[in-house]
Design a protein around this motif. Structure first.
Motif, PDB file in Angstrom:
ATOM      1  N   TYR A  55      -0.928  10.777   5.848  1.00 48.21           N
ATOM      2  CA  TYR A  55       0.535  10.717   5.788  1.00 48.21           C
ATOM      3  C   TYR A  55       1.013   9.267   5.762  1.00 48.21           C
ATOM      4  N   CYS A  56       1.958   8.999   4.873  1.00 47.25           N
ATOM      5  CA  CYS A  56       2.431   7.636   4.644  1.00 47.25           C
ATOM      6  C   CYS A  56       2.978   7.011   5.923  1.00 47.25           C
ATOM      7  N   ASP A  57       3.826   7.725   6.654  1.00 43.15           N
ATOM      8  CA  ASP A  57       4.444   7.130   7.829  1.00 43.15           C
ATOM      9  C   ASP A  57       3.400   6.801   8.897  1.00 43.15           C
ATOM     10  N   LYS A  58       2.410   7.670   9.055  1.00 46.73           N
ATOM     11  CA  LYS A  58       1.373   7.419  10.060  1.00 46.73           C
ATOM     12  C   LYS A  58       0.482   6.248   9.656  1.00 46.73           C
ATOM     13  N   HIS A  93      12.771  10.792   2.293  1.00 48.17           N
ATOM     14  CA  HIS A  93      12.213   9.778   3.187  1.00 48.17           C
ATOM     15  C   HIS A  93      10.760  10.065   3.564  1.00 48.17           C
ATOM     16  N   LYS A  94      10.178  11.101   2.967  1.00 50.59           N
ATOM     17  CA  LYS A  94       8.745  11.368   3.124  1.00 50.59           C
ATOM     18  C   LYS A  94       8.186  11.736   1.752  1.00 50.59           C
ATOM     19  N   LEU A 131       1.304   3.644   7.724  1.00 53.23           N
ATOM     20  CA  LEU A 131       2.047   2.396   7.882  1.00 53.23           C
ATOM     21  C   LEU A 131       2.222   2.040   9.356  1.00 53.23           C
ATOM     22  N   HIS A 132       2.515   3.042  10.162  1.00 55.72           N
ATOM     23  CA  HIS A 132       2.664   2.793  11.595  1.00 55.72           C
ATOM     24  C   HIS A 132       1.371   2.213  12.179  1.00 55.72           C
ATOM     25  N   MET A 144       6.141  -2.525   3.631  1.00 50.95           N
ATOM     26  CA  MET A 144       6.758  -1.198   3.671  1.00 50.95           C
ATOM     27  C   MET A 144       7.432  -0.870   2.340  1.00 50.95           C
ATOM     28  N   GLU A 200       5.847   2.257   0.266  1.00 52.03           N
ATOM     29  CA  GLU A 200       6.752   3.406   0.158  1.00 52.03           C
ATOM     30  C   GLU A 200       7.282   3.556  -1.263  1.00 52.03           C
ATOM     31  N   GLU A 254       6.532   6.667  -3.775  1.00 55.18           N
ATOM     32  CA  GLU A 254       7.704   7.391  -4.247  1.00 55.18           C
ATOM     33  C   GLU A 254       7.716   7.554  -5.764  1.00 55.18           C
TER      34      GLU A 254
END
Length: 479
Positions: free
Chosen positions: A44-47, A364-365, A49-50, A67, A71, A75
């Motif tokens: 997952y992208c957010d995980k 946003h995901k 990057l985090h 970011m 992202e 996208e």
């Protein structure tokens, strides 16, 4: 068709204008590693990057660049692949994974990061090839990118008469999703939804915890820290913010005055008829936004039982509760499919915001659109039914069941609401009195509403409200 005209004619946002004079090679390497994790390994992208930002303490400029690059590339991957295929002898699908991601990152910089010189995008891509043991392929990478630089503005895109292919490439959306949206909403509404998914600088939505601070206090605090603040379009308790740097540095966030929550999902809290004596069960609660919304609405009184499947998800809820300071929310790690006899008929309100395909939150995901498949929708719809068959039993006679998802798939939404009506001891509750004016629709009186992503520039969201029928003369739930 020239690329600049393509952007302007469709209303697609132009590339951002943040200036990056020099970008550390290591930042692009991190971007490459992130892309391999996301697009090749299915993370997952957010995980991802985090995890990177936690491990590598980048300066703000490099952090923003990383970011934006990752992202943005995720996208617009379908469009980027289309352009690469036009100027590469070897199709994207047959390229080595590392080469594929190097080219995607570079082409995104060429097409959408105007302040990164084309020469820098090409040269840094070649360096990445060498750094990652792809020296024999550096000539291939350089040749493809030089062709893209020379010709991409004149790339012929699919014609509008081929509706599905046209929208798929134009807005980087898998064809099967485009087809579904066109079948549901028609071409123009589909284009509006896809356009919303690609809006630049979306910012985030915050819900004000009004039992903690007034909206004016919160707004003033944010503005004093240089944050751009706008009121929500659907609910007055919502704020949209931009230019905020690190969320955790905002006093309003640290003080627990606000909770990150997309505005469309606030309809769940608005529909919940709670007071300071209410008992609420939130069966799939992470990260806790809806539970905290009701805790705020109940002034920290009553009881809210918030559950989720894993320790990590429960930990997310706990972190938000510690920050916001609500003590009337009790946490439990629990599988919603497993019935808890001690909770039977104890809840005034049950929130069933269930796992779904997530087609409403692509804005946003973005990686959701690549991970979700058509069969997943059918599988999830069956899973939702199994959960509902369990959790409805927690609702008292006369109590409320709120079923919601963050998708726009009828199998998980309207069809699921009809299944509840026909198979469980519930009757629909009108939503007309709580639906914001901008979201008024014919179905609100029938107890459900589908908010589409283009309505307020946020997520797509679905809510259906039901009241459990009172006990009949035979002591059983009446129909």
């Amino acid at each position: 068709m020239p690329q600049d005209n393509k952007r302007n004619n469709t209303g697609r946002p132009a590339a951002g204008k943040t200036v990056y004079n020099t970008i550390a090679k290591s930042t692009r390497q991190l971007a490459l590693e992130a892309m391999v994790s996301i697009m090749e390994n299915g993370e997952y992208c957010d995980k991802v990057l985090h995890s990177i930002l936690e491990k590598y303490p980048l300066e703000q400029r490099d952090r923003a660049f990383l970011m934006r690059l990752v992202e943005g590339t995720v996208e617009r991957c379908i469009e980027l692949d289309y352009v690469i295929d036009r100027y590469s002898k070897l199709p994207v699908a047959k390229q080595k994974p590392m080469v594929r991601e190097i080219l995607r990152l570079a082409v995104y910089q060429i097409m959408y990061m105007d302040q990164v010189p084309d020469s820098a995008a090409c040269n840094e891509a070649v360096k990445l090839a060498c750094t990652n043991h792809l020296i024999p392929l550096k000539g291939f990478v350089n040749g493809v990118l030089r062709n893209v630089v020379r010709f991409y503005e004149d790339t012929p895109y699919p014609k509008a008469k081929d509706e599905v292919r046209h929208l798929s490439v134009w807005y980087s959306m898998p064809e099967w999703i485009v087809t579904r949206f066109i079948d549901q909403y028609g071409f123009e509404k589909t284009e509006a939804i896809l356009q919303n998914f690609l809006q630049e600088d979306r910012g985030i939505s915050l819900r004000c915890n009004l039992s903690r601070a007034s909206k004016d206090e919160i707004t003033t605090s944010l503005q004093n820290q240089g944050v751009k603040v706008e009121s929500g379009k659907l609910f007055p308790v919502s704020l949209h913010i931009k230019n905020y740097g690190r969320l955790g540095d905002l006093e309003a966030f640290k003080n627990g005055w606000v909770q990150v929550q997309d505005e469309s999902s606030l309809i769940v809290g608005a529909a919940a008829p709670v007071d300071e004596s209410s008992v609420v069960i939130d069966v799939c609660a992470a990260p806790g936004g809806k539970s905290i919304h009701l805790a705020d609405k109940m002034n920290g009184e009553g009881l809210i039982r918030a559950c989720d499947l894993t320790k990590d998800k429960v930990s997310l809820i706990r972190q938000n509760l510690i920050r916001t300071g609500f003590h009337n929310v009790k946490l439990k790690k629990h599988d919603a499919m497993e019935f808890l006899p001690e909770w039977e008929k104890t809840a005034d309100v049950v929130i069933a915001d269930l796992p779904c395909s997530g087609l409403g939150v692509i804005g946003h995901k973005a990686d959701i659109k690549y991970k979700t498949k058509l069969q997943d929708i059918k599988t999830l719809a069956q899973q939702q039914k199994k959960i509902l068959q369990t959790v409805y039993r927690y609702v008292k006679p006369g109590g409320i069941l709120l079923y919601s998802t963050c998708t726009i798939a009828p199998e998980e939404n309207e069809q699921q609401a009809e299944w509840i009506r026909q198979n469980l001891p519930f009757e629909p509750v009108s939503l007309e009195d709580i639906v914001p004016a901008a979201a008024k629709c014919e179905t609100a009186g029938n107890g459900y509403i589908q908010i589409l992503p283009d309505l307020a520039g946020g997520d797509g969201f679905f809510l259906a409200a039901f009241r459990r029928k009172e006990l009949g003369d035979n002591g059983k739930d009446g129909y």
